[in-house]
Motif scaffolding. Structure first.
Motif, PDB file in Angstrom:
ATOM      1  N   LEU A 166       0.834  -1.198   0.000  1.00 31.77           N
ATOM      2  CA  LEU A 166       0.000   0.000   0.000  1.00 31.77           C
ATOM      3  C   LEU A 166       0.869   1.248   0.000  1.00 31.77           C
ATOM      4  O   LEU A 166       0.560   2.234  -0.667  1.00 31.77           O
ATOM      5  N   ASN A 206     -11.378  -3.432  -4.106  1.00 33.60           N
ATOM      6  CA  ASN A 206     -10.809  -2.160  -4.557  1.00 33.60           C
ATOM      7  C   ASN A 206     -11.666  -0.958  -4.173  1.00 33.60           C
ATOM      8  O   ASN A 206     -11.169   0.166  -4.075  1.00 33.60           O
ATOM      9  N   LEU A 235     -10.112   0.640  -1.429  1.00 37.10           N
ATOM     10  CA  LEU A 235      -8.737   1.109  -1.577  1.00 37.10           C
ATOM     11  C   LEU A 235      -8.526   2.114  -2.711  1.00 37.10           C
ATOM     12  O   LEU A 235      -7.816   3.105  -2.541  1.00 37.10           O
ATOM     13  N   VAL A 242      -3.916   4.779  -3.324  1.00 34.69           N
ATOM     14  CA  VAL A 242      -4.752   4.330  -2.213  1.00 34.69           C
ATOM     15  C   VAL A 242      -5.478   5.521  -1.598  1.00 34.69           C
ATOM     16  O   VAL A 242      -4.858   6.538  -1.261  1.00 34.69           O
ATOM     17  N   GLY A 283      -8.807   3.602   2.655  1.00 34.77           N
ATOM     18  CA  GLY A 283      -7.983   2.420   2.422  1.00 34.77           C
ATOM     19  C   GLY A 283      -6.633   2.534   3.108  1.00 34.77           C
ATOM     20  O   GLY A 283      -6.110   1.547   3.628  1.00 34.77           O
ATOM     21  N   LYS A 284      -6.066   3.719   3.089  1.00 34.22           N
ATOM     22  CA  LYS A 284      -4.766   3.917   3.734  1.00 34.22           C
ATOM     23  C   LYS A 284      -4.860   3.648   5.231  1.00 34.22           C
ATOM     24  O   LYS A 284      -3.963   3.041   5.834  1.00 34.22           O
ATOM     25  N   ILE A 322      -4.831  -0.103   5.697  1.00 38.27           N
ATOM     26  CA  ILE A 322      -3.497  -0.681   5.509  1.00 38.27           C
ATOM     27  C   ILE A 322      -2.585  -0.343   6.682  1.00 38.27           C
ATOM     28  O   ILE A 322      -1.783  -1.164   7.138  1.00 38.27           O
ATOM     29  N   ILE A 376       0.417  -0.801  -2.022  1.00 39.76           N
ATOM     30  CA  ILE A 376       0.185  -1.284  -0.656  1.00 39.76           C
ATOM     31  C   ILE A 376       1.515  -1.431   0.074  1.00 39.76           C
ATOM     32  O   ILE A 376       1.666  -1.057   1.243  1.00 39.76           O
TER      33      ILE A 376
END
Length: 319
Positions: free
Chosen positions: A8, A195, A198, A206, A210-211, A214, A260
């Motif tokens: 990420l 997805n 993300l 990203v 999503g970040k 991760i 990622i």
């Protein structure tokens, strides 16, 4: 999970700036090395499970051989007892016939000598079988101990992976119902993120939500430095046609995987050598591409967490 975080991070970096040819080739080289390590670990795990089954089969065969030898020994004991009884009867007859002709005495003496020779041969055979039984029993105990040690190691690895799965589930609770699934199978933990959590369509950058996911995953991976992390990018079967820096679905899935890794690599507690990025394009679907829902499930990042198997490899290589 460490691999996912790193992928990420790499995707984030790649998405916010143009990727130079040199950096891309470095990432490709690192992926190749890490993929090789992953394949070797997977192969080692399969060989270890196979060798465990072979050891169990050998133990079963040794047990059967041990029982056969026991039966042979019992038969020899019975024959020995019968010969001893026959010898005693002949010895009594010999004593009674000592007053008879010298010819009869000689015949009995010869029979006695023959019986004594047979007794001695049977005793030697019995001693040899007893020695063989002892060797077989020692071999069985050694193999049983190795199987027990293997089972203990495998059980410990499974327990560790279960604890890791639970830790990841707790860390990512906030993202449940947003295209996130976590499962454990074949001694590994699989974290799948669609997805929609993300990336935007056609992008490998990203997003904010999503970040966060991760980074939460990276915290757990940082606390488990001995876990190998494979980050796989997947697409649906719709060809990529936006042009630009992406050639096709293979390229897009790889860029997303390395994005990622870019995020994970920001966590200093994660060992970068444990991370591997892989692009799988459209060729590993988990749902049909005939429906919109199925395509959505296929567009995903999958993080595969594998325990290190060094202890099991050492045990299997011990003679």
């Amino acid at each position: 999970m460490l691999k996912n975080l790193i992928l990420l991070s790499v995707f984030a970096l790649l998405s916010t700036s143009c990727v130079s040819s040199k950096l891309y080739k470095e990432l490709e080289g690192k992926y190749s090395n890490l993929k090789s390590d992953y394949d070797e670990l997977s192969s080692s795990n399969d060989q270890e499970i196979l060798q465990k089954k072979e050891l169990e089969q050998q133990l079963s065969m040794l047990q059967a051989s041990f029982e056969d030898v026991q039966s042979e020994r019992d038969l020899l004991l019975q024959e020995l007892a019968a010969l001893q009884k026959k010898y005693d009867n002949l010895d009594a007859a010999y004593t009674a016939l000592e007053q008879n002709s010298s010819k009869s005495i000689e015949e009995n003496a010869q029979k006695n000598r023959e019986l004594l020779a047979q007794l001695e041969a049977k005793e030697q055979a019995l001693a040899a079988e007893n020695e063989r039984l002892m060797r077989l029993e020692a071999d069985m105990q050694e193999r049983a101990q190795r199987i027990a040690e293997l089972e203990a190691l495998i059980s410990a690895k499974d327990q560790a992976m279960t604890a890791l799965k639970n830790a990841i589930s707790n860390a990512l609770t906030a993202f449940e119902g947003k295209g996130l699934t976590i499962e454990q199978r074949d001694g590994k933990v699989y974290v799948s993120m669609e997805n929609k959590l993300l990336f935007k369509s056609g992008s490998w950058a990203v997003g904010t939500e999503g970040k966060k996911a991760i980074q939460q995953l990276g915290k757990v991976l940082g606390e488990n430095p001995d876990i190998a992390v494979l980050i796989e990018g997947h697409t649906d079967n719709v060809p990529y046609s936006s042009g630009g820096q992406v050639a096709n679905n293979w390229d897009l899935s790889t860029k997303r995987a390395t994005s990622i890794i870019a995020i994970l690599s920001q966590n200093e507690n994660i060992k970068l050598e444990n991370l591997t990025a892989a692009g799988r394009s459209e060729f590993a679907p988990i749902a049909t591409n005939e429906t919109k829902e199925g395509k959505s499930k296929n567009r995903r990042i999958e993080v595969v967490l594998t325990p290190k198997l060094d202890e099991i490899s050492k045990l299997l290589n011990t003679n």
